[in-house]
Motif scaffolding. Structure first.
Motif, PDB file in Angstrom:
ATOM      1  N   SER A 139      29.005 -11.319 -13.370  1.00  0.00           N
ATOM      2  CA  SER A 139      29.629 -10.038 -12.981  1.00  0.00           C
ATOM      3  C   SER A 139      28.664  -9.167 -12.179  1.00  0.00           C
ATOM      4  CB  SER A 139      30.109  -9.278 -14.224  1.00  0.00           C
ATOM      5  OG  SER A 139      29.033  -8.605 -14.849  1.00  0.00           O
ATOM      6  N   VAL A 140      27.354  -9.486 -12.237  1.00  0.00           N
ATOM      7  CA  VAL A 140      26.389  -8.719 -11.444  1.00  0.00           C
ATOM      8  C   VAL A 140      25.701  -9.612 -10.414  1.00  0.00           C
ATOM      9  CG1 VAL A 140      26.059  -7.046 -13.286  1.00  0.00           C
ATOM     10  CG2 VAL A 140      24.540  -9.035 -13.146  1.00  0.00           C
ATOM     11  N   GLY A 141      26.287 -10.789 -10.193  1.00  0.00           N
ATOM     12  CA  GLY A 141      25.801 -11.637  -9.111  1.00  0.00           C
ATOM     13  C   GLY A 141      24.672 -12.583  -9.469  1.00  0.00           C
ATOM     14  N   LEU A 142      24.419 -12.764 -10.747  1.00  0.00           N
ATOM     15  CA  LEU A 142      23.348 -13.686 -11.145  1.00  0.00           C
ATOM     16  C   LEU A 142      23.942 -15.010 -11.609  1.00  0.00           C
ATOM     17  CD1 LEU A 142      20.994 -11.352 -13.221  1.00  0.00           C
ATOM     18  CD2 LEU A 142      20.607 -12.234 -10.902  1.00  0.00           C
ATOM     19  N   ALA A 143      23.115 -16.072 -11.499  1.00  0.00           N
ATOM     20  CA  ALA A 143      23.543 -17.365 -12.024  1.00  0.00           C
ATOM     21  C   ALA A 143      23.644 -17.254 -13.538  1.00  0.00           C
ATOM     22  CB  ALA A 143      22.526 -18.443 -11.649  1.00  0.00           C
ATOM     23  N   GLY A 144      24.611 -17.908 -14.100  1.00  0.00           N
ATOM     24  CA  GLY A 144      24.845 -17.740 -15.529  1.00  0.00           C
ATOM     25  C   GLY A 144      24.157 -18.755 -16.407  1.00  0.00           C
ATOM     26  N   ASP A 145      23.367 -19.635 -15.805  1.00  0.00           N
ATOM     27  CA  ASP A 145      22.830 -20.738 -16.597  1.00  0.00           C
ATOM     28  C   ASP A 145      21.303 -20.839 -16.545  1.00  0.00           C
ATOM     29  OD1 ASP A 145      22.633 -21.333 -13.959  1.00  0.00           O
ATOM     30  OD2 ASP A 145      23.474 -23.361 -14.120  1.00  0.00           O
ATOM     31  N   ARG A 146      20.684 -19.773 -16.107  1.00  0.00           N
ATOM     32  CA  ARG A 146      19.215 -19.806 -16.037  1.00  0.00           C
ATOM     33  C   ARG A 146      18.673 -18.530 -16.678  1.00  0.00           C
ATOM     34  NH1 ARG A 146      19.948 -21.547 -10.718  1.00  0.00           N
ATOM     35  NH2 ARG A 146      19.527 -19.450  -9.925  1.00  0.00           N
ATOM     36  N   PRO A 147      17.445 -18.599 -17.264  1.00  0.00           N
ATOM     37  CA  PRO A 147      16.843 -17.366 -17.772  1.00  0.00           C
ATOM     38  C   PRO A 147      16.843 -16.306 -16.673  1.00  0.00           C
ATOM     39  CG  PRO A 147      15.502 -19.259 -18.383  1.00  0.00           C
ATOM     40  CD  PRO A 147      16.593 -19.774 -17.483  1.00  0.00           C
ATOM     41  N   VAL A 148      16.950 -15.062 -17.061  1.00  0.00           N
ATOM     42  CA  VAL A 148      17.031 -13.978 -16.093  1.00  0.00           C
ATOM     43  C   VAL A 148      15.633 -13.686 -15.544  1.00  0.00           C
ATOM     44  CG1 VAL A 148      17.683 -11.578 -15.744  1.00  0.00           C
ATOM     45  CG2 VAL A 148      18.966 -13.008 -17.355  1.00  0.00           C
ATOM     46  N   GLU A 149      15.472 -13.926 -14.260  1.00  0.00           N
ATOM     47  CA  GLU A 149      14.147 -13.727 -13.670  1.00  0.00           C
ATOM     48  C   GLU A 149      13.827 -12.238 -13.547  1.00  0.00           C
ATOM     49  OE1 GLU A 149      12.273 -14.792  -9.483  1.00  0.00           O
ATOM     50  OE2 GLU A 149      13.268 -16.522 -10.412  1.00  0.00           O
TER      51      GLU A 149
END
Lengths: 470, 470
Positions: free
Chosen positions: B280-290
């Motif tokens: 919903s904020v444009g990040l990939a959903g399957d990786r730790p949040v960089e």
């Protein structure tokens, strides 16, 4: 055996051994003179056997705090046997072999100064010989227990640290005179090993008087818990022991006398100077040998005399004596070779920060640097923070009813630590973190990024810094 | 309850709690959303209960090394009862009260991102609500155990760290898949508490693969001593558990299958991202949040999203998550107030040095900074020194047959420590000395003056520095 060496060391305790080893590493020849056992008080009659006696008592106390564990009574005979092992059965053959492997020349006998760079050795057989040092003589004679001149005391032949650590049996009733490290450690060890009636007579109003006040308080509380009696303000007036080795009675200025099967006097130590021959080189014979930060005796012409360890009075601690010895051996080698003698490794800066010390009681008392009182007396701008160790998760997980306390003394101008005290079970190994922080003057701002591992007692570091406002 | 807050934190584990506390200390309002227990994995299903289970096993092993002490069999029921106490009987009322006392607003429910600065909360009753953050949303959802996709594995409903730390009884036979921290710690705890047949199946060729190699070797040796079977090179092909809760059989690519009463899978963890709404904020959903070093998510416009703890993948350790959380809360407050946001306390430098970690096995394995292999791989000019801890007097005095090892990785150019590993009983509290030395980059020349107290295990510091040539 030659009579001339680059360095002659009088005293083969840990300090003397280390001077020799470092000087030899630096390319010099060394002789070490020792009248008693090579290895010194520490190895046979102090740190090593005392820790061997305390360890099972301490561990049994830890076990009692952990639900699910049950421990039997301590087998004192087995503990004494293990103690005998740790002191190599009072045989120094291994230490002599180590010393000769340095290689250094070992001379058994009583060494004394005999004028500049000369050492006279009274050998066990009655003969004597004279040794000459090309570069330096190092005094490392250590210290001896000071027994106060109380009527009847000498005649009662009380135990000192020497005898108590070498005990062959545990007295049922023990009286301890003193409130310092040896008194506290040995009262707890002997009590834990079977001295059911143990009484500690303290002249002042607290235990461990040189530490932060809460340290002695926590130890006193634990003593009360386990049934060790402590009498503060106890002024000994007279000692009676009518039958040698029999019951001994200590009379006090006020209150009833104390009778016990054995008496331990632990009222401090003094530099071992008797017969060292200080007068032959123009020094007073009754004071610790004053040295500069390279361990060189001040006030002796020619700069050939050094003193390390207890005999120089800086800090009566084995590890500080060894530290002084390392730099002393190095500085002697540097000077002998005409190399720079003022590198950072060649000056004693550790003693000035305040030596680290662990009291192996339960709770353990661990301190480095200055207490708040000392820091204030010396004029530092001081703020302190304290934290209850029982509130640290890692401590709580060590057992039910974990009790302890930590305190940090901060120099508010430079934002570095002047001193740290940890009091609590399992804090002995934590002390070195504080020793590094104090000695390296690591700024608080930087310590903030050194994250303690969870869940350990060391998380108290975080709590102290938070309490300070970080 | 308002719907708008300065900061909204998703996840009330230790990291989430700390972000809220620091942000509020900085003058902001905060809401914390949590679906499960406030306190997180650490408090209920990881560090705390695992340590509670390990402590008696570890202490019993220490006792067995000390002559004169005798210990009875461990009462597993009492240990489990104490474990229940340490996890507050899986009731978070105390933690909720703490959080509200911060004060922060606690919102029970499942939180997910719902576009910029918006958080949707699925409440337990089935209702949902929307919260808005004025300044920041912080993800602190932690991690979950990763279970490998092996045929039959999911159906067998194996234990993960979650279930093993919450065990209500000890299985007689336990199979452990994995060779890392959780596998080693729980194999030893369960075995010590009664899992007589414990088998550890390790895919690789050593235990604790991220540590210095000798660490896993020492643990493996102790496992062999106490009768825990370790099979290296074990590749699991299939799991069978015909009756739910009944015996479970693990089939391997080679060698006989292993049958046990319970199966523990400890093959790692992955960031808890399911349903967090990263897309919903444009990040990939399957990786730790960089994140950057202020914990701000990179790649999200407006700079309002932060992530701390396991979910950012930096270091899956409670204490590092809390560390990140402290600086994250502080930096959010600074930015909200328009204050400088680049002070030293507002940047993660701890993670970069290499997080400290203690493995609470017997022997304890304690490491901080880089291993030799990692330091070399990163191109540092490296020299290492090692020392046998059994030769340290303070370690020898802890018990007969003390075994351990220490290693220091030195940056030869800057003469600072890149990493330190201690492996041995009673080294957990010693680690923080190394954490300070590594993180504050204390020069070896300065560490030389930080004198370890005698006789402690910490004297290994002296031995390591001597080995290096000081």
């Amino acid at each position: 055996m030659p009579d001339e060496f680059d360095v002659i060391v009088i005293g083969a305790g840990p300090a003397g051994e280390n001077v020799a080893a470092r000087a030899v590493r630096g390319g010099l020849s060394a002789a070490v003179v020792e009248e008693n056992l090579v290895g010194g008080e520490c190895a046979y009659w102090a740190c090593v056997p005392s820790k061997a006696l305390l360890r099972p008592v301490d561990l049994a106390a830890e076990v009692r705090r952990v639900p699910g564990l049950s421990i039997g009574p301590i087998d004192a005979a087995a503990v004494l046997a293990r103690r005998d092992e740790t002191v190599s059965h009072y045989d120094d053959a291994g230490q002599v072999a180590w010393l000769e492997g340095v290689p250094a020349t070992f001379v058994r006998g009583r060494g004394s100064l005999d004028g500049p760079r000369r050492v006279r050795v009274q050998e066990p057989g009655g003969t004597s010989r004279s040794l000459t040092a090309r570069h330096a003589v190092v005094l490392a004679t250590g210290s001896v227990a000071a027994v106060p001149p109380v009527p009847g005391m000498a005649e009662a032949r009380p135990w000192t640290s020497h005898e108590v650590t070498a005990a062959k049996a545990i007295p049922g009733r023990l009286t301890v005179i003193g409130g310092g490290v040896v008194a506290c450690e040995m009262a707890q060890a002997m009590h834990g090993l079977g001295a059911a009636e143990t009484t500690v007579l303290v002249r002042g109003d607290r235990l461990l008087g040189r530490m932060e006040p809460f340290a002695g308080r926590l130890v006193a509380e634990e003593f009360a818990n386990v049934g060790i009696e402590v009498r503060m303000g106890a002024s000994v007036t007279r000692v009676e022991r009518p039958v040698p080795g029999g019951p001994v009675t200590v009379h006090l200025a006020s209150g009833p006398p104390v009778e016990a099967d054995e008496l331990l006097v632990a009222t401090g130590r003094r530099a071992a100077l008797a017969g060292v021959g200080l007068q032959s080189v123009g020094l007073a014979g009754d004071r610790p040998v004053e040295v500069d930060d390279s361990m060189r005796a001040t006030g002796v012409a020619g700069g050939w005399l050094y003193a390390v360890g207890d005999v120089n009075g800086r800090n009566l601690l084995t590890h500080m004596g060894k530290y002084q010895a390392r730099l002393c051996g190095d500085v002697i080698a540097a000077r002998a070779k005409g190399e720079p003698d003022d590198l950072p490794g060649l000056r004693d800066i550790g003693d000035g920060y305040g030596a680290p010390q662990v009291v192996f009681t339960d709770p353990q008392i661990c301190a480095v640097g200055r207490t708040e009182a000392l820091a204030r007396a010396e004029g530092f701008p001081v703020r302190t923070v304290e934290y209850d160790l029982g509130n640290v998760t890692g401590a709580y997980l060590l057992g039910d009813g974990y009790r302890g306390r930590a305190k940090a003394v901060v120099d508010t101008e430079r934002q570095v630590l002047l001193g740290v005290t940890f009091a609590g079970p399992d804090t002995a190994e934590l002390l070195h973190s504080a020793t590094i922080a104090v000695t390296a003057e690591v700024p608080l701002e930087r310590l903030w990024h050194a994250v303690p591992s969870f869940p350990t007692v060391s998380e108290v570091w975080l709590r102290l810094l938070e309490a300070y406002g970080l």
